[in-house]
Design a protein around this motif. Structure first.
Motif, short mmCIF file in Angstrom:
data_model
loop_
_atom_site.label_atom_id
_atom_site.label_comp_id
_atom_site.label_asym_id
_atom_site.label_seq_id
_atom_site.Cartn_x
_atom_site.Cartn_y
_atom_site.Cartn_z
N GLY A 1 0.79 -1.22 0.00
CA GLY A 1 0.00 0.00 0.00
C GLY A 1 0.82 1.27 0.00
O GLY A 1 0.28 2.35 -0.23
N SER A 2 2.13 1.17 0.24
CA SER A 2 2.97 2.36 0.21
C SER A 2 3.24 2.77 -1.23
O SER A 2 3.14 1.96 -2.16
CB SER A 2 4.29 2.09 0.92
OG SER A 2 5.06 1.15 0.20
N SER A 3 3.60 4.04 -1.42
CA SER A 3 3.88 4.52 -2.78
C SER A 3 5.08 3.79 -3.36
O SER A 3 5.11 3.47 -4.56
CB SER A 3 4.12 6.03 -2.77
OG SER A 3 5.24 6.35 -1.96
N ARG A 4 6.06 3.48 -2.53
CA ARG A 4 7.24 2.77 -3.02
C ARG A 4 6.87 1.36 -3.49
O ARG A 4 7.39 0.88 -4.51
CB ARG A 4 8.30 2.68 -1.92
CG ARG A 4 9.11 3.94 -1.73
CD ARG A 4 8.34 5.01 -1.01
NE ARG A 4 9.14 6.20 -0.80
CZ ARG A 4 8.66 7.30 -0.24
NH1 ARG A 4 7.40 7.36 0.13
NH2 ARG A 4 9.43 8.34 -0.07
N HIS A 5 5.98 0.72 -2.76
CA HIS A 5 5.52 -0.61 -3.14
C HIS A 5 4.84 -0.54 -4.51
O HIS A 5 5.08 -1.38 -5.39
CB HIS A 5 4.57 -1.15 -2.08
CG HIS A 5 4.20 -2.59 -2.24
ND1 HIS A 5 3.25 -3.01 -3.16
CD2 HIS A 5 4.63 -3.71 -1.60
CE1 HIS A 5 3.12 -4.32 -3.07
NE2 HIS A 5 3.94 -4.78 -2.15
N GLY A 6 4.00 0.45 -4.70
CA GLY A 6 3.29 0.59 -5.97
C GLY A 6 4.22 0.88 -7.13
O GLY A 6 4.04 0.34 -8.23
#
Length: 227
Positions: A199-204
């Motif tokens: 759910g983090s921006s880095r994950h995306g």
């Protein structure tokens, strides 16, 4: 499918997290550079568990924190040069100075500093995957912005110490992308994805890079076929 453009190459791992304007690992690594932003938060702290830090990394971090405040980067650099004049085999000082040289884009000096720190007898740097990965980055920039050859050998040393080392997985994925081995890039980045908060921006951002690598892998011609 063209790789998304990126004007910044994030510096991953270690204490001196920064983005260096105008530097990339070549056009083929534009996607890797864009995808790598997931590791860097606004504060400059890697979005990876604190347990990654080795004893040397923690020493370096404490030294940098102790030198922060009224001391500018130039002052810290001058202090490190003086320390190395007195104690040329000070591993911690060599690593700190190499990191400052990387920040200033003095890649030859940085590579030399990392190499010396790792080559000293009984150097504790050899047990630190951060130092191996940073050395790989310095050599890559020194040889014109490619991770092929020696840089990837250094990344392999870091991964031998810690197969889940975040920066090394990112660099390994970037090197595989550069070599057009999109299946290997996918593998490295998937292992890295497991380390990031869902759910983090880095994950995306990393998930999007993995999808692009997977698509490239599906479209790649079989070995031995002309391109």
């Amino acid at each position: 499918m063209a790789a998304p453009s990126a004007s910044l190459l994030p510096r991953l791992g270690g204490i001196a997290e920064r983005r260096r304007p105008g530097l990339r690992w070549g056009a083929a690594l534009a996607l890797a550079a864009a995808a790598a932003a997931f590791l860097v938060q606004g504060s400059g702290t890697p979005e990876v568990p604190a347990s990654d830090a080795s004893a040397l990394a923690l020493e370096v971090e404490r030294a940098l924190q102790g030198a922060s405040g009224p001391l500018a980067a130039g002052d810290r650099y001058a202090q490190l040069e003086l320390q190395l004049q007195r104690h040329p085999d000070d591993v911690r000082a060599l690593v700190l100075k190499a990191r400052l040289d990387m920040e200033a884009q003095r890649f030859d000096l940085a590579a030399g500093g990392y190499g010396k720190a790792l080559g000293l007898p009984n150097s504790k740097a050899v047990r630190d995957p951060d130092v191996w990965a940073e050395y790989a980055e310095a050599v890559g920039m020194q040889q014109g912005g490619t991770l092929a050859g020696k840089p990837m050998q250094l990344v392999d040393k870091a991964l031998a110490l810690d197969p889940r080392h975040a920066k090394s997985l990112d660099l390994a994925g970037s090197a595989a992308w550069e070599a057009r081995d999109f299946a290997a890039a996918t593998d490295h980045w998937k292992r890295l994805l497991e380390r990031l908060p869902p759910g983090s921006s880095r994950h995306g951002e990393l998930a999007a890079a993995i999808r692009a690598a997977e698509q490239r892998a599906r479209l790649a011609l079989p070995a031995g076929r002309p391109r």
